[in-house]
Design an enzyme around this catalytic site. Sequence first.
Site, mmCIF file in Angstrom:
data_model
loop_
_atom_site.group_PDB
_atom_site.id
_atom_site.type_symbol
_atom_site.label_atom_id
_atom_site.label_comp_id
_atom_site.label_asym_id
_atom_site.label_seq_id
_atom_site.Cartn_x
_atom_site.Cartn_y
_atom_site.Cartn_z
ATOM 1 N N ASP A 182 0.456 -1.712 -0.057
ATOM 2 C CA ASP A 182 -0.067 0.201 -0.229
ATOM 3 C C ASP A 182 0.933 1.032 -0.113
ATOM 4 O OD1 ASP A 182 1.155 0.433 2.888
ATOM 5 O OD2 ASP A 182 -0.481 -1.064 3.259
ATOM 6 N N LYS B 40 -1.577 44.527 -2.532
ATOM 7 C CA LYS B 40 -2.140 43.785 -3.722
ATOM 8 C C LYS B 40 -3.577 43.678 -2.670
ATOM 9 C CE LYS B 40 -1.051 39.635 -1.963
ATOM 10 N NZ LYS B 40 -0.533 38.214 -2.381
ATOM 11 N N GLN C 232 -3.402 28.498 7.080
ATOM 12 C CA GLN C 232 -4.876 28.251 7.974
ATOM 13 C C GLN C 232 -4.533 27.923 9.428
ATOM 14 O OE1 GLN C 232 -7.777 27.401 6.293
ATOM 15 N NE2 GLN C 232 -9.201 27.301 8.610
#
Length: 292
Positions: free
Chosen positions: A38, A188, A96
């Site tokens: 796997d 920006k 985040q």
Amino acid sequence: MKVVSGSASVALAHELSTAMGAKFIETAYEKHPGGFPDDERYVRVLGDLAGDHVVLIQSTHPDPKVVELLLLIDAVRELRPRMVSLVIPYFGYGRQDKRFEPGEALSAKALAKHVQVGVDEVLTMGLHNPDILTFFDVPAREVNGMPAVGRYLRGRDIDFILAPDDNAIRHAKDVAKAAGKPWDALSKTRIDSYNVKFEPKKLDVRGKRVAIVDDVISTGGTVALAAKELKQQGARHVLAAVVHGLFVASAWDKLAVCDEVAASDTIPSRATRFSVAPEFAAALRSESPGRK
Ligand code: R5P
């Protein structure tokens, strides 16, 4: 001192062990005898670490490297080192850094809480938000990568430095000061994850070789639009130099407007041109509250 590396950071780890005069300990990845059929990660540290101060180095990008880091911390701890300094050259999930919407994960905090288990201190670089350091319970430090950008640009015959947004101003100032060159900044606004726009501004770049300096290239939108603006205003040559080169989605297509793109070795890529090993070596040599 001994250096152990995850597969995300091998070249930088070699540079760091040379800079520190420390022994590089080989690690096997994905080579389980018999193998698991796997995609699970596998690590085996191929050396003795008993009683040593170990510098473990691994960027947490892309995701499989996070799992690999957790496995490495387990493997290193089992070998009984005296102390483990974890170096995360690029701290993935750092953007985040707050819950923007109810119910969201505070990803930077979740990651910090898990990767610190079993280590004595953390060093990282070019954080999106330095407040992320407070998410760690062990001593955590941010190492400045801009001196490495400045070192690279000193050898590149540059006339002018540009910060593509407000966040990059402190970086551009540092680099411009080190290189003794003038600098300016664009303002920006981010439209969405992939698109940005700039306030119109006249820049003194006609006929000049300009370096755009930023902490990170992700989609390439910011640097590409800044480079386009520079070319429209008559810049002769545009070089983008950043600490972290992520180059996601169609970044390289967008960046074709640049004459050169250079990034450090925090995330190895075709743009890697310079190393931040001297910066991490200096930080590791200095005192830290986590030292044993
Ligand atoms: C923003 O504050 C950062 O300094 C970078 O300018 C930004 O993350 C780059 O993202 P992209 O390459 O997607 O424009």
